[in-house]
Design a protein around this motif. Structure first.
Motif, short mmCIF file in Angstrom:
data_model
loop_
_atom_site.label_atom_id
_atom_site.label_comp_id
_atom_site.label_asym_id
_atom_site.label_seq_id
_atom_site.Cartn_x
_atom_site.Cartn_y
_atom_site.Cartn_z
N GLU A 32 0.92 -0.76 0.21
CA GLU A 32 -0.09 0.66 0.19
C GLU A 32 0.92 0.97 0.01
N ILE A 33 0.37 1.93 -1.40
CA ILE A 33 1.40 3.41 -1.13
C ILE A 33 0.68 4.34 0.23
N ILE A 34 1.72 4.77 0.99
CA ILE A 34 1.48 6.38 1.68
C ILE A 34 1.97 7.07 1.46
N ARG A 35 1.95 8.26 1.35
CA ARG A 35 2.58 9.31 1.48
C ARG A 35 2.44 10.39 2.92
N GLN A 36 4.01 10.83 3.33
CA GLN A 36 3.27 11.46 4.47
C GLN A 36 4.33 12.39 4.74
N GLN A 37 4.17 13.35 5.80
CA GLN A 37 5.52 14.14 6.07
C GLN A 37 4.59 14.09 7.83
N ASP A 38 6.40 14.23 8.23
CA ASP A 38 6.24 14.33 9.65
C ASP A 38 7.10 15.24 10.14
N LEU A 48 8.92 13.39 19.23
CA LEU A 48 7.06 13.47 19.84
C LEU A 48 7.60 13.55 17.80
N LYS A 49 6.59 13.16 17.39
CA LYS A 49 6.61 13.71 15.80
C LYS A 49 4.33 13.86 15.17
N LEU A 50 4.46 14.55 14.51
CA LEU A 50 2.95 14.54 14.02
C LEU A 50 2.66 14.05 12.40
N ARG A 51 2.71 13.22 11.80
CA ARG A 51 2.26 12.49 10.92
C ARG A 51 1.15 13.52 10.05
N ASP A 52 1.16 13.73 8.84
CA ASP A 52 0.39 13.80 8.40
C ASP A 52 0.64 13.29 7.55
N PHE A 53 -0.99 12.39 7.14
CA PHE A 53 -1.09 11.01 5.67
C PHE A 53 -1.68 12.66 4.86
N THR A 54 -1.56 14.06 4.74
CA THR A 54 -2.00 14.08 3.32
C THR A 54 -3.60 14.61 2.72
N ASP A 55 -3.85 13.91 3.39
CA ASP A 55 -5.55 13.48 3.25
C ASP A 55 -6.28 14.07 4.33
N GLY A 56 -6.51 15.08 4.86
CA GLY A 56 -7.20 15.63 5.94
C GLY A 56 -6.81 15.08 7.26
N SER A 57 -6.30 13.69 7.32
CA SER A 57 -5.97 13.01 9.02
C SER A 57 -4.80 12.76 9.56
N GLY A 58 -4.49 13.06 10.64
CA GLY A 58 -2.99 12.30 10.83
C GLY A 58 -2.70 11.58 12.09
N GLN A 59 -1.71 11.75 13.04
CA GLN A 59 -1.21 10.54 14.78
C GLN A 59 -0.14 11.38 14.92
N LEU A 60 -0.46 11.98 16.22
CA LEU A 60 0.67 12.35 16.80
C LEU A 60 1.16 11.31 17.58
N VAL A 101 10.08 15.65 7.76
CA VAL A 101 10.75 14.74 7.04
C VAL A 101 9.31 14.72 6.01
N ARG A 102 9.68 14.21 4.87
CA ARG A 102 8.25 14.10 3.64
C ARG A 102 8.89 12.35 2.97
N LYS A 103 7.60 11.60 3.01
CA LYS A 103 8.35 10.29 2.66
C LYS A 103 6.91 9.79 2.09
N GLU A 104 7.17 9.30 0.84
CA GLU A 104 6.69 7.69 0.00
C GLU A 104 6.66 6.49 0.52
N ARG A 105 5.89 5.73 1.30
CA ARG A 105 6.30 5.02 2.45
C ARG A 105 5.08 3.83 1.62
N ARG A 106 6.55 2.63 1.07
CA ARG A 106 5.49 1.32 0.40
C ARG A 106 5.66 -0.15 1.50
N LEU A 107 3.81 0.07 1.64
CA LEU A 107 3.97 -0.90 3.52
C LEU A 107 3.16 -2.02 2.83
#
Length: 176
Positions: A32-38, A48-60, A101-107
């Protein structure tokens, strides 16, 4: 309360196509391809990082793990958010930003392990193994799972890296 934990390994990947082929075979999926900015914030211990999935959702995400190569235990806690932008503003104002950190992740999922093939902006290609620990498992059992998967994916000891991507990026910036 015991924090959830996993055993992690991170390594540089010389040939992302070959690595992906092995991961596809072992996971029996295309991943699964996931684009994220931490965004990493200053904090007194751990990260401590905030992960932004660039779709309006995220995780602290708060986590603690030693900066060593090879399999290591990481303890973490995660809080989902539907407004990563405003949370980033508040945390930036309160704590200050350490780096981003910006990355494209393949999970890929292989057994109890999350296998990430990451393309990290400014760094290149890396892989991470996260063996999600069951409550009854020892760290040694998690490390064994990680080491066996390292062999199956042909990840060499020489390619292992320590620290987080943000640490590697900050080091690159200092070396310029």
């Amino acid at each position: 309360r015991a924090m959830p934990s996993n055993v992690e390994i991170k390594a540089k990947v010389g040939d992302p196509t070959a690595f992906a082929e092995k991961a596809v075979r072992l996971s029996q999926s295309e991943g699964e391809i996931i684009r994220q900015q931490d965004t990493f914030f200053n904090c007194s211990r751990g990260r401590l990082k905030l992960r932004d999935f660039t779709d309006g959702s995220g995780q602290l995400i708060f986590y603690e793990r030693p900066d060593t190569d090879g399999p290591k235990l990481s303890r973490y806690s995660i809080s989902p958010t539907n407004d990563p932008q405003s949370l980033q503003t508040v945390l930036s104002d309160a704590l200050g930003v350490r780096g981003s950190v910006r990355k494209e992740r393949r999970l890929f999922l292989i057994g109890q392990t999350r296998v990430h093939l990451d393309t990290v902006e400014g760094l290149g290609h890396y892989m991470e193994l996260e063996v999600v620990m069951r409550p009854d498992q020892t760290v040694e059992e998690g490390q064994q799972v990680a080491e066996e998967l390292m062999e199956q994916l042909e990840v060499s000891q020489e390619s292992l890296v320590t620290g987080a991507y943000v640490d590697l990026l900050l080091k690159e910036q200092q070396d310029i």
